[in-house]
Structures are given as C-alpha cells and as structure tokens.
Design a protein around this motif. Structure first.
Motif, PDB file in Angstrom:
ATOM      1  N   ARG A 133       0.624  -1.514  -0.097  1.00  0.00           N
ATOM      2  CA  ARG A 133      -0.183   0.405  -0.247  1.00  0.00           C
ATOM      3  C   ARG A 133       1.005   0.878  -0.571  1.00  0.00           C
ATOM      4  O   ARG A 133       2.203   1.645   0.705  1.00  0.00           O
ATOM      5  CB  ARG A 133      -1.027   0.106   1.110  1.00  0.00           C
ATOM      6  CG  ARG A 133      -1.882  -1.016   1.052  1.00  0.00           C
ATOM      7  CD  ARG A 133      -3.121  -1.335   2.470  1.00  0.00           C
ATOM      8  NE  ARG A 133      -3.626   0.112   2.304  1.00  0.00           N
ATOM      9  CZ  ARG A 133      -4.888   0.167   4.070  1.00  0.00           C
ATOM     10  NH1 ARG A 133      -4.588  -1.050   4.430  1.00  0.00           N
ATOM     11  NH2 ARG A 133      -4.789   0.495   3.861  1.00  0.00           N
TER      12      ARG A 133
ATOM     13  N   ASP B  64     -14.915   1.900   4.295  1.00  0.00           N
ATOM     14  CA  ASP B  64     -14.533   0.732   4.034  1.00  0.00           C
ATOM     15  C   ASP B  64     -15.599  -0.513   3.957  1.00  0.00           C
ATOM     16  O   ASP B  64     -15.518  -1.792   3.830  1.00  0.00           O
ATOM     17  CB  ASP B  64     -14.439   0.686   5.569  1.00  0.00           C
ATOM     18  CG  ASP B  64     -13.032   0.852   5.961  1.00  0.00           C
ATOM     19  OD1 ASP B  64     -12.268   0.617   5.012  1.00  0.00           O
ATOM     20  OD2 ASP B  64     -12.792   1.950   7.284  1.00  0.00           O
TER      21      ASP B  64
ATOM     22  N   GLU C 155     -10.279   5.652  -3.370  1.00  0.00           N
ATOM     23  CA  GLU C 155      -9.676   5.180  -2.799  1.00  0.00           C
ATOM     24  C   GLU C 155      -9.640   3.805  -2.293  1.00  0.00           C
ATOM     25  O   GLU C 155      -9.012   3.526  -1.949  1.00  0.00           O
ATOM     26  CB  GLU C 155     -10.332   5.898  -1.252  1.00  0.00           C
ATOM     27  CG  GLU C 155      -9.026   5.359   0.369  1.00  0.00           C
ATOM     28  CD  GLU C 155      -8.068   6.461   0.189  1.00  0.00           C
ATOM     29  OE1 GLU C 155      -7.720   6.323   0.865  1.00  0.00           O
ATOM     30  OE2 GLU C 155      -8.081   7.112  -0.707  1.00  0.00           O
TER      31      GLU C 155
ATOM     32  N   LYS D 261      -6.455  -0.394  -0.991  1.00  0.00           N
ATOM     33  CA  LYS D 261      -6.653  -0.719   0.550  1.00  0.00           C
ATOM     34  C   LYS D 261      -6.047  -1.531   1.038  1.00  0.00           C
ATOM     35  O   LYS D 261      -5.310  -1.430  -0.205  1.00  0.00           O
ATOM     36  CB  LYS D 261      -8.754  -0.476   0.755  1.00  0.00           C
ATOM     37  CG  LYS D 261      -9.556   0.793   0.811  1.00  0.00           C
ATOM     38  CD  LYS D 261      -9.012   1.843   1.642  1.00  0.00           C
ATOM     39  CE  LYS D 261      -9.481   1.918   3.193  1.00  0.00           C
ATOM     40  NZ  LYS D 261      -9.784   2.709   3.892  1.00  0.00           N
ATOM     41  N   GLU D 262      -6.644  -2.445   1.678  1.00  0.00           N
ATOM     42  CA  GLU D 262      -6.169  -3.856   2.032  1.00  0.00           C
ATOM     43  C   GLU D 262      -5.449  -4.653   0.900  1.00  0.00           C
ATOM     44  O   GLU D 262      -4.923  -5.590   0.715  1.00  0.00           O
ATOM     45  CB  GLU D 262      -7.076  -4.802   2.952  1.00  0.00           C
ATOM     46  CG  GLU D 262      -6.246  -4.163   4.367  1.00  0.00           C
ATOM     47  CD  GLU D 262      -7.803  -3.155   4.890  1.00  0.00           C
ATOM     48  OE1 GLU D 262      -7.495  -2.649   6.198  1.00  0.00           O
ATOM     49  OE2 GLU D 262      -8.189  -2.237   4.073  1.00  0.00           O
TER      50      GLU D 262
ATOM     51  N   ARG E  94     -10.189  -2.732  -3.601  1.00  0.00           N
ATOM     52  CA  ARG E  94     -11.331  -3.292  -3.430  1.00  0.00           C
ATOM     53  C   ARG E  94     -12.458  -3.207  -4.573  1.00  0.00           C
ATOM     54  O   ARG E  94     -13.548  -4.404  -4.276  1.00  0.00           O
ATOM     55  CB  ARG E  94     -12.147  -2.722  -2.163  1.00  0.00           C
ATOM     56  CG  ARG E  94     -10.764  -3.794  -0.946  1.00  0.00           C
ATOM     57  CD  ARG E  94     -11.677  -2.509   0.152  1.00  0.00           C
ATOM     58  NE  ARG E  94     -11.199  -2.859   1.328  1.00  0.00           N
ATOM     59  CZ  ARG E  94     -10.838  -2.903   2.325  1.00  0.00           C
ATOM     60  NH1 ARG E  94     -11.137  -1.538   2.678  1.00  0.00           N
ATOM     61  NH2 ARG E  94     -10.048  -3.571   3.380  1.00  0.00           N
TER      62      ARG E  94
ATOM     63  N   ASP F 184      -7.276  -9.526   2.636  1.00  0.00           N
ATOM     64  CA  ASP F 184      -8.146  -8.158   2.611  1.00  0.00           C
ATOM     65  C   ASP F 184      -9.385  -9.451   3.698  1.00  0.00           C
ATOM     66  O   ASP F 184     -10.054  -9.423   3.254  1.00  0.00           O
ATOM     67  CB  ASP F 184      -8.598  -8.078   2.008  1.00  0.00           C
ATOM     68  CG  ASP F 184     -10.278  -6.858   1.968  1.00  0.00           C
ATOM     69  OD1 ASP F 184      -9.987  -5.997   2.865  1.00  0.00           O
ATOM     70  OD2 ASP F 184      -9.289  -5.294   1.343  1.00  0.00           O
TER      71      ASP F 184
END
Length: 441
Positions: free
Chosen positions: A128, A325, A348, A352-353, A356, A399
C-alpha cells in the motif's frame, strides 16, 4: 502478526438471522484511544476496545515507544502515557501487521519527535502506498526513507522542533488528516489541515476530549482544522462504541436473508460514518434506530434490522468518505437488489488492503453475479432477491473485508462459496464467525 497461517472456508446459506449482537469496538476510535492515552500524562482507562490484530499493533508500537499499555482481567485497558514530546526511541522495527491506520497515524506522531522508527508490515500492507502521508510530513521537516513506490518498509526520522504547515488534502483521507494533526501535537505554533471534502472526525473529537487546543471552522476551500502544538493531554476514561463498519456486515446479512430480524447494540452513529445506512435505506432496507444517546462525545444507537426487498440505486459519490470501508458489503447488497446498482466516486478502494474494486468484481463474478468495473467503482446487476448461484472460488487477497463480505454473500447463495483465506478477519473482527453462529444457530 504478519505471518498468520491461511484458513480456507467453504461458506454456505444458513437460514434467517435472529437475535441481538454487540459488534467489536470501533476500530478507528480504538486506534486513537490507545495513541492519545499514550501521549497523556497519567493513567487513562479504555472500555470496549477492539482487540483485533490491527489495534494490538498500535498498542505494541506505543509500548515500544515508552508507554505502559496493559489489559486488565476485567477487559479494561489501562494506559500510562509518556506525554506529548516524550516518545522514546524504539529498540526495533515497529510491526504494523495489516494496519494502514496504525502506520499512517504513527508516522505522524514520530515525525515531530526527536526519534526515528522503522515501519514494517505484512505482504498486503507492504503493497500500500504511503506517499500521501510522506508528502505533508516531509514539509514539516521529517526525513522519510521509503521502499520503491513510497511503500513499507520505511523509516521516519523525526524533526524536533518540526515546522507548522497549512496543508490542503488533495484527496479525502481521514488518515492523512490525522497524521498531520498528530505531527502538529508536538510542533510549536499552529498546524492546519484544510479538508475540501469532510471525512471521519474521530481525531478531532477525541483530541478535544483529551484537552488539545483544536478548532474546526468553515472556510472558502472547506473545513479548516487547526491544532496548537506542544499540547498537554490529560488522561481520560474512554468507552469505545461499536464499529459501524463491523455492524455493516450484519445490516446487509439481515437485509438479504428472508425471515431475518436482528438488533445490533451500541453502534457508533457519527455522521461521518453512516454512509452505508443511508445507502441501504435508499435501497429499501428496514433499519430502525433506537435508544439514541451520546457516549464519550460520539452519538450511539441500537439498530433493529429486518429483511426487506432491495432496489437498485445510483450510490451518491459524496457518500464515499462516510462509507469507504463498507463498499465491499454494499456490493453484496446490490447483488441481491432488483435492478442495476451503480457505485462510483470510490477511487480510494483501489489502495485499501487490496484493490477492493477488482477484488470484489472477481469475487462476485465467481459467485455468479454480473458486474461492470469502472476506475472508481462497480455496476452490479442484482438478482431481485433470488439466491445467487454461488459455487465459485473467491480470492480474498489478504483482505479481511473481502472475506467477511463474501461470507455474507454465501448466506443468500444457492451453492456454497469457497473462500481461500478467512484468517485476515482477525485483524478487525476476531469473533465474526462465532457471532454468525449465534445469529443463525
């Protein structure tokens, strides 16, 4: 923390969800409660702390920099802080595991202290980018040496005294905002962040509660958050409300499984965090708030959720900061709705992890859902309440939210869904599967 064994799961439908559930403490508030308590002088007490791996990484890092952070037998955490300016040189690298919040906020803290710290993490976190935090902290005087692409491992050498700045966020990010404000805690003068698009404001609320001199006002470019440095934080007693992101999995599960009716107790209803509730209600979800109250400066309520037929919507892009999220599980709700749901403005999600957008498109496709991918979101063709075909293989890409979202999808699938690894769920919701058993048993 960074090398947990994988845990595959074959997830399948279970029937209606019924009962009352208390979700883990809010992750964003839990991180900040540990950090700010560690910067106060004296003992703070924290009840309801999320004890997932991400928050435990924050606790371990604050211990490594001199604070006493201990869990009592009664579940209450007690933190003896070192005071703003009192962080000590850590003896070894700080292992952030999978926690981007820990990494970015702690980079801010270290940046204005006369210490250096190396940050490492697991494979997901190490992929990341941290450039959006590196940029303003560098302007304040910190020297940051990162791996290629602005990634972990990286080292932060703090500057003391650091230089106060006025920084306009180029992208809506509560983590970048908080990193700059936390650097400003030990910086002489006034550090300002200009926020064109509002993001979650837990840092501002809690810093004021700890006694920091912090103001928020409206300006021509957006909200102006100002913090006066060399602050003295006073110890607090904090009760952490339930995490709305964790509650989101049960909101969607109860909404899509016929016959379901559940109560989710003690959910944080901070208006910067309720985008998923807004979106689900626009889709026709039956979500009622009861017992509204204020706990520790945060609005809280119990949520009663009943199954309801969902209809497709165009998700407003301005909801993105308040539900970033929760998009993966919103995509699951859209897969059961009537019509074509379009969710855009969520760039965004790419950082993320996992990515997504790509990960959830692949996962839903594997479960038999028709999707379209955009740079900033997805379009999802819903089943109008009919069970998803299921039967596919899902890659979670380390994730936790992909793993939990597709477990929820399996509850409304005709065939089981094979999920390659649910071990990452422990980072944010260690009791997720036990809770699922209690609601469907």
């Amino acid at each position: 923390m960074s090398n947990a064994a994988s845990r595959p799961l074959t997830a399948s439908a279970r029937g209606p969800l019924r009962g009352t559930v208390t979700v883990p403490g809010d992750k964003s508030i839990s991180h900040r409660a540990i950090m700010f308590s560690a910067l106060a002088v004296g003992e703070s007490r924290i009840e309801g702390l999320l004890e997932g791996e991400d928050v435990l990484a924050t606790a371990a890092a604050m211990r490594a920099m001199g604070a006493s952070v201990e869990r009592g037998d009664d579940g209450t955490w007690r933190v003896h802080g070192v005071g703003v300016g009192g962080l000590q040189q850590p003896a070894q690298a700080l292992d952030m595991g999978n926690s981007g919040t820990s990494t970015r906020l702690l980079m801010g803290l270290v940046s204005s202290h006369p210490i250096s710290a190396t940050f490492v993490g697991d494979a997901s976190l190490s992929g990341r980018p941290m450039g959006r935090v590196i940029e303003p902290l560098g302007q304040m005087g910190a020297e940051i040496s990162a791996s290629p692409g602005g990634r972990l491992p990286l080292m932060v050498r703090g500057m003391c005294p650091a230089v106060p700045i006025t920084y306009t966020l180029p992208v809506a990010s509560a983590q970048v905002k908080s990193a700059v404000l936390l650097a400003g805690l030990n910086t002489p003068g006034v550090t300002r962040v200009i926020e064109p698009v509002p993001t979650r404001d837990h840092s501002e609320r809690m810093l004021r509660g700890f006694g920091a001199e912090l103001t928020v006002e409206d300006g021509p470019e957006g909200k102006i958050i100002s913090i006066t440095g060399e602050a003295e934080l006073k110890p607090q007693h904090i009760v952490v409300p339930g995490d709305p992101s964790s509650a989101g999995f049960w909101m969607v599960a109860a909404s899509i499984v016929p016959g379901s009716e559940i109560t989710i107790a003690n959910v944080c209803m901070n208006p910067t965090r309720t985008g998923l509730i807004t979106a689900l209600r626009r889709m026709g979800a039956d979500i009622a708030e009861t017992n509204a109250r204020t706990v520790g400066g945060e609005p809280v309520a119990d949520l009663v959720v009943r199954h309801a037929p969902l209809k497709a919507i165009e998700v407003p892009a301005d909801l993105a900061p308040s539900m970033i999220d929760e998009y993966p599980v919103l995509f699951v709700a859209a897969a059961l709705a009537e019509g074509r749901t379009v969710a855009r403005g969520a760039h965004e999600l790419r950082v993320k992890e996992s990515d997504r957008i790509a990960a959830m498109r692949a996962a839903l496709t594997a479960a038999g859902v028709q999707t379209e991918e955009f740079e900033d979101g997805l379009a999802i063709h819903g089943s109008a309440g009919a069970p998803l075909p299921g039967g596919g293989n899902v890659a979670t890409l380390l994730d936790h939210r992909i793993a939990m979202s597709m477990t929820v999808a399996s509850l409304a699938a005709a065939q089981p869904i094979a999920i390659d690894d649910v071990a990452p769920v422990a980072t944010s919701y260690p009791d997720f599967f036990e809770t699922l058993e209690s609601l469907t048993g």
